[in-house]
Design a protein around this motif. Structure first.
Motif, short mmCIF file in Angstrom:
data_model
loop_
_atom_site.label_atom_id
_atom_site.label_comp_id
_atom_site.label_asym_id
_atom_site.label_seq_id
_atom_site.Cartn_x
_atom_site.Cartn_y
_atom_site.Cartn_z
N MET A 93 2.59 1.88 -3.44
CA MET A 93 1.77 2.51 -4.56
C MET A 93 1.54 3.85 -4.26
O MET A 93 1.41 4.61 -5.15
CB MET A 93 0.33 1.74 -4.44
CG MET A 93 -0.58 2.26 -5.68
SD MET A 93 -1.98 1.20 -5.71
CE MET A 93 -2.86 1.52 -4.19
N GLN A 94 1.57 4.15 -3.00
CA GLN A 94 1.22 5.62 -2.49
C GLN A 94 2.38 6.45 -2.94
O GLN A 94 2.16 7.46 -3.32
CB GLN A 94 1.09 5.61 -0.82
CG GLN A 94 0.81 7.11 -0.44
CD GLN A 94 0.50 7.09 1.00
OE1 GLN A 94 0.45 6.13 1.74
NE2 GLN A 94 0.29 8.42 1.62
N CYS A 95 3.67 5.95 -2.62
CA CYS A 95 4.77 6.71 -3.18
C CYS A 95 4.82 6.85 -4.71
O CYS A 95 5.12 8.07 -5.05
CB CYS A 95 6.03 5.89 -2.76
SG CYS A 95 6.29 5.97 -0.87
N ASP A 135 0.96 -1.10 0.18
CA ASP A 135 -0.19 -0.17 0.09
C ASP A 135 0.77 1.31 -0.04
O ASP A 135 0.46 2.23 -0.72
CB ASP A 135 -0.96 0.02 1.34
CG ASP A 135 -1.91 -1.06 1.14
OD1 ASP A 135 -2.23 -1.37 0.17
OD2 ASP A 135 -2.37 -1.32 2.04
N ARG A 136 1.93 1.15 0.89
CA ARG A 136 2.91 2.64 0.86
C ARG A 136 3.48 2.58 -0.52
O ARG A 136 3.82 3.69 -0.91
CB ARG A 136 3.75 2.37 2.09
CG ARG A 136 2.61 2.56 3.32
CD ARG A 136 3.61 2.26 4.68
NE ARG A 136 4.61 3.66 4.76
CZ ARG A 136 5.59 3.35 5.63
NH1 ARG A 136 6.10 2.30 6.43
NH2 ARG A 136 6.59 4.55 5.70
N GLU A 166 2.12 6.86 -6.85
CA GLU A 166 1.26 7.98 -7.04
C GLU A 166 1.63 9.44 -6.85
O GLU A 166 1.42 10.41 -7.65
CB GLU A 166 -0.10 7.69 -6.41
CG GLU A 166 -0.93 6.34 -6.93
CD GLU A 166 -2.02 5.80 -6.28
OE1 GLU A 166 -2.13 6.42 -4.99
OE2 GLU A 166 -2.82 5.22 -6.65
N GLU A 167 2.36 9.55 -5.54
CA GLU A 167 2.81 10.87 -5.17
C GLU A 167 3.81 11.40 -6.24
O GLU A 167 3.81 12.60 -6.56
CB GLU A 167 3.40 10.75 -3.71
CG GLU A 167 2.41 10.51 -2.73
CD GLU A 167 1.16 11.99 -2.68
OE1 GLU A 167 1.93 13.23 -2.78
OE2 GLU A 167 0.09 11.80 -2.37
#
Length: 732
Positions: A97-99, A94-95, A101-102
Motif C-alpha cells: 500500500m505504501q508503494c 503494508d509496504r 500511495e507513493e
C-alpha cells in the motif's frame, strides 16, 4: 561508443542472453547515462524476482534512489509499481500500500493523467480485494473524475462499473444496479461490444441476487451471444460461470456443469487465477446441490488455497463457509462448527454482511442440533437482523414512499410549531430580563434607602433581613432566566434536527424514484440494442412513448433536486482553472441538436481569446446551459442566438444573446427569484419551473461572480455572467 550503445541495447532487449544476463547488465551500468541505468536496475530486479526476491528488491530500490535524485518522475512511478509487485509475492500488505500511495503522489507531481488514473485504479483494486469497500470506492471515484475531465466516456463507464462491483460485493445491490445501468448506457453510446457484454453480465448478476431469474437469464444470454460474436474468450468465460450458477439454481445440473467446464478451460488457458478460483468455488456449489459432498469439499478446498495465496478475502469467507456447510451435511459437527466460526471471523473483519448472515444461520443450525439452544438462538437472532439489512430494502422503500408525503407535512407542522414556540420563548425571556433589571434597580434603591434609615435608626437588623430577601429573589430570577435560555437552546437544536430529517427524506425520495427509473431505462436500451429496425410501426410508437415517459419522470426528479439545491444554505465547490471557451464550446455541443429541431441557428463568436477563470466546472456548465436553454426556449423558429466570451480589463464575461420577445422593465424585479415566471411564454410550450435563473444567480455568486442582463422589449435579450480572470482571483 557505437559498440557500447549496441551492447547496452542487446543487454536490455534480449531476455535470454545465454547464462550471463546479470554480468551483461552489470557491465552495461558502467557506460550508461542516468535514465538507462535506472532501466538496467529494473531489468536486474525482473531477473532476480523469482530466483532471489531480496536481491530483486535491492536493485529496484537502487533504481528508485537514482530516479529520485535525477527527478525522473515517470521512472519513479514505474519502479514503485514494480516494487509493489515484488512485495505482493511476499504478502507484505503494508509496504505494498505504501508503494501504491507513493506512486500516486509521484503521478500527481508529474501531471501525467495516464499515470494518475493508473495509480487511482491500482489503489482501488488493492482495497477492494481486501474488502475495504469505502476506500476502494474513493479511489475509483477519483479515477472517474479524471476521465470525466478528459471527456473519456469509456473510462467513465469503466469506473462506474468498478463502483458497481464494490457496492455489489458489499451487499448494497440497488446502488450497484444504478452504477451498472449508467455504465451500460455509456457503453451502448460508444458501440463497444465487449464492454456492452460485460455490462449486461453485471446487471444480470444483480437480478439473480434479487431472485429475478428470468430477467437475469435474458441479460446473460444476450451477453454470451455478443462475446461469442466478437470472440471475447474472457467475456465468454465470465458469462458461462454466471449462466452455470443460474442453471444450478434452476436444477439444470447437466447444463450447469457444461458451462463450468468450458469456463474453467478458458481461465486455465489464459492463466487467469482469479477466474479459476471462482469457477472452482461454483463447481463445488454444484456438487453440493447434487449431494456429492466429497467432490464439493475438494473443489472448495482447492479454490480456498488459491484465494488464500492471492489474498482474496471475500472468496476466502465464501469458501470456508461452504466447507462448513458441507461438513455439516456429513454430520461432522465439530469440524463444521470450527469452519463456520472461522468464516464468520473473516466476514466480520472485512464487513461482509451476506457472508456474516450465512455463517450465523449455519451456526444456529449446528448448535440447535447439538442441543445448545441458547447459543442457537443468539446466532439465529443475529442472522435475522442481517437478513433484514440485506433483503428488506425494497419493502422499506415502498413503505417510505407511502409515508414520505405524510412525514413531510408532519415535519413542516413541527417546524412551524417550534418556530412559534421559539418566538414566544424569546418574548418571555425579554420580559423576564426587563423584570430582572427593574428588580435590580429597585433593590439598589432599597439598599440606599435602608442605609439612610439605618443611619437614623438603630433597627438595622430588620433592614438587613429585608435586603437578604431581595438578593434571594434576584438569584431566583437569574436561575429562571438561565433555565429558559437552556430550554431555548434545546428547541433550536430540535429545529435543526427536523430540518436535517426533512432534507434526508427529500434526498431519499429522489433516490428511490431514480432506482426503478434506471431499471426501465436499462431495459429500453437493451430492446433498442436488440434491433429497433425489426419493430412494427405500432411497436416503434410504443417504444417512443415509453422513452418520452422516462424522460418526463427524469425531468420531475431533476425538478425536485433543483428545489433542494435552491433551498440549500451551503454549496460544496471544487474550483479549478478552466479555459472560458471550453465551457462555451461544451454547452454549444449539447444544445446544437435541440436548436436545430427548432430551426434556431446557434452562433459562436469571440472565442479566439485564451482567457481562463477559476470556477467549479460542473456548476459553471450547468449555469451556462440554463442561459442557452432559455434563449432557445423563448426564441421563435428561424431566429438566431449568439454564444461567446469577452475579456475586458481584469474581467471575463460569458454571454448569450437571443432574438426573443425581450424583458419588460415592469417585470425586471421578478428575475433571478425562485418560482417566478414572466408574461413571455416558451414559443413551443416548453416546460418552465421558474427556478433556472435563481439557480444561476446562486451558483454564480457562490463562485465569486456576478450575473446581469441587457434587454429591450421586442429586440431580444442578452444575459451575461462575469468573473475575475483566473490569475487575479489567485492573487487576491
Amino acid at each position: 561508443m557505437r559498440l557500447l550503445g549496441s551492447l547496452i541495447f542487446w543487454v536490455l532487449f534480449s531476455p535470454f542472453v545465454f547464462a550471463s544476463v546479470p554480468d551483461s547488465l552489470h557491465h552495461g551500468l558502467a557506460g550508461a547515462d542516468d535514465s538507462l541505468r535506472v532501466e538496467i536496475y529494473n531489468k536486474l530486479g525482473d531477473y532476480y524476482q523469482y530466483k532471489m526476491p531480496d536481491s530483486a528488491l535491492i536493485y529496484v530500490d537502487k533504481g528508485l534512489e537514482l530516479a529520485m535524485q535525477k527527478g525522473f518522475l515517470h521512472l519513479q512511478h514505474k519502479l514503485l509499481i514494480q516494487k509493489a509487485k515484488y512485495l505482493d509475492d511476499q504478502r507484505d500488505t503494508d509496504r505494498i500500500m505504501q508503494c501504491y500511495e507513493e506512486a500516486g503522489k509521484v503521478a500527481l507531481q508529474s501531471g501525467d493523467t495516464a499515470l494518475i488514473i493508473q495509480s487511482y485504479k491500482l489503489l482501488g483494486d488493492f482495497h477492494l480485494l481486501r474488502a475495504q469497500f469505502t476506500l476502494g470506492r474513493e479511489y475509483y471515484q477519483k479515477a472517474q473524475n479524471v476521465y470525466w475531465q478528459l471527456q473519456d466516456s469509456l473510462g467513465v463507464a469503466d469506473m462506474k462499473t468498478q463502483l458497481g462491483i464494490a457496492y455489489d460485493q458489499e451487499g448494497l445491490y440497488n446502488r450497484a444496479l444504478t452504477y451498472y445501468m449508467d455504465a451500460l448506457d455509456l457503453y451502448i453510446q460508444q458501440k463497444d461490444s465487449a464492454t456492452i457484454s460485460a455490462g449486461l453480465n453485471n446487471i444480470a448478476i444483480i437480478y439473480k441476487r434479487q431472485d429475478q431469474l428470468e430477467d437475469a437469464q435474458t441479460y446473460y444470454e444476450q451477453a454470451l451471444s455478443i462475446s461469442r460474436a466478437i470472440n471475447d474468450t474472457t467475456g465468454m468465460g465470465v458469462t458461462m460461470v454466471n449462466l452455470g450458477l443460474l442453471y444450478k439454481d434452476q436444477g439444470k445440473f447437466e447444463r450447469s456443469e457444461r458451462m463450468f467446464k468450458e469456463a474453467l478451460a478458458i481461465f486455465e488457458h489464459k492463466r487467469n487465477f482469479y477466474g479459476k478460483m471462482v469457477v472452482l468455488h461454483n463447481y463445488g456449489e454444484l456438487k453440493f446441490a447434487e449431494k456429492n459432498f466429497r467432490s464439493a469439499l475438494d473443489y472448495f478446498t482447492h479454490s480456498n488455497m488459491l484465494a488464500d495465496k492471492e489474498g482474496v478475502v471475500v472468496l476466502m469467507a465464501k469458501n470456508i463457509y461452504s466447507i462448513a456447510k458441507t461438513l455439516y451435511q456429513q454430520n461432522h459437527r465439530k469440524q463444521s462448527q470450527q469452519a463456520a466460526h472461522r468464516s464468520l471471523k473473516i466476514a466480520e473483519d472485512a464487513g461482509l454482511i451476506e457472508e456474516q448472515k450465512d455463517a450465523h444461520e449455519l451456526l444456529a443450525k449446528i448448535y440447535e442440533k447439538a442441543g445448545l439452544f441458547e447459543q442457537s438462538l443468539k446466532h439465529f437472532k443475529k442472522s435475522v437482523v442481517l437478513k433484514e439489512d440485506l433483503y428488506n430494502e425494497d419493502k422499506a422503500t415502498s413503505i417510505n414512499r407511502l409515508k414520505s408525503e405524510f412525514e413531510l407535512k408532519q415535519k413542516d407542522q413541527e417546524i412551524q410549531s417550534l418556530k412559534t414556540e421559539q418566538v414566544l420563548q424569546q418574548a418571555r425571556t425579554k420580559a423576564e430580563s426587563q423584570m430582572n433589571k427593574v428588580l435590580v434597580v429597585g433593590s439598589l434603591l432599597l439598599i440606599v434607602s435602608l442605609c439612610i434609615l439605618a443611619y437614623h435608626n438603630f433597627k438595622t437588623r430588620k433592614f438587613n433581613l429585608l435586603l437578604r430577601e431581595q438578593k434571594l429573589q434576584v438569584s431566583r430570577k437569574n436561575d429562571q432566566i438561565r433555565q429558559s435560555q437552556e430550554a431555548l437552546l434545546e428547541k433550536n437544536k430540535a429545529l435543526e434536527r427536523i430540518n436535517l430529517e426533512k432534507d434526508d427524506i427529500m434526498a431519499m425520495l429522489a433516490h428511490d424514484l431514480r432506482s426503478p427509473l434506471n431499471n426501465v431505462k436499462g431495459l429500453l436500451s437493451l430492446m433498442e440494442l436488440s434491433g429497433i429496425d425489426n419493430l412494427t410501426g405500432e411497436q416503434a410508437k410504443c417504444m417512443g412513448m415509453m422513452r418520452k415517459a422516462t424522460e418526463k419522470l427524469d425531468q420531475r426528479i431533476n425538478y425536485m433536486l433543483d428545489v433542494e439545491a435552491i433551498n440549500a444554505e451551503r454549496i460544496n465547490l471544487h474550483e479549478e482553472v478552466v479555459k472560458a471557451k471550453e465551457i462555451v464550446e461544451q454547452v454549444h455541443g449539447v444544445f446544437r441538436e435541440p436548436a436545430r429541431q427548432k430551426q434556431i441557428h446557434l452562433i459562436l463568436e469571440n472565442l479566439n481569446q485564451e482567457v481562463e477563470v477559476k470556477v467549479d466546472r460542473n456548476y459553471m456548465v450547468q449555469v451556462y446551459e440554463n442561459l442557452v436553454s432559455n434563449a432557445i426556449k423563448y426564441s421563435p423558429e428561424g431566429k438566431k442566438a449568439w454564444l461567446g466570451v469577452l475579456s475586458q480589463e481584469n474581467k471575463v464575461r460569458f454571454y448569450v444573446k437571443d432574438q426573443g420577445p425581450g424583458i419588460s422593465s415592469l417585470e425586471a424585479n421578478k428575475l433571478f427569484h425562485k418560482f417566478q415566471k414572466l408574461s413571455s411564454r416558451p414559443t413551443k410550450n416548453e416546460k418552465s419551473t421558474g427556478l433556472g435563473l435563481a439557480i444561476v444567480k446562486k451558483y454564480v455568486e457562490a463562485m465569486g461572480g456576478s450575473v446581469g442582463y441587457i434587454s429591450e422589449v421586442g429586440k431580444g435579450a442578452e444575459f451575461y455572467i462575469e468573473f475575475s480572470l483566473a490569475e487575479e482571483r489567485m492573487v487576491s
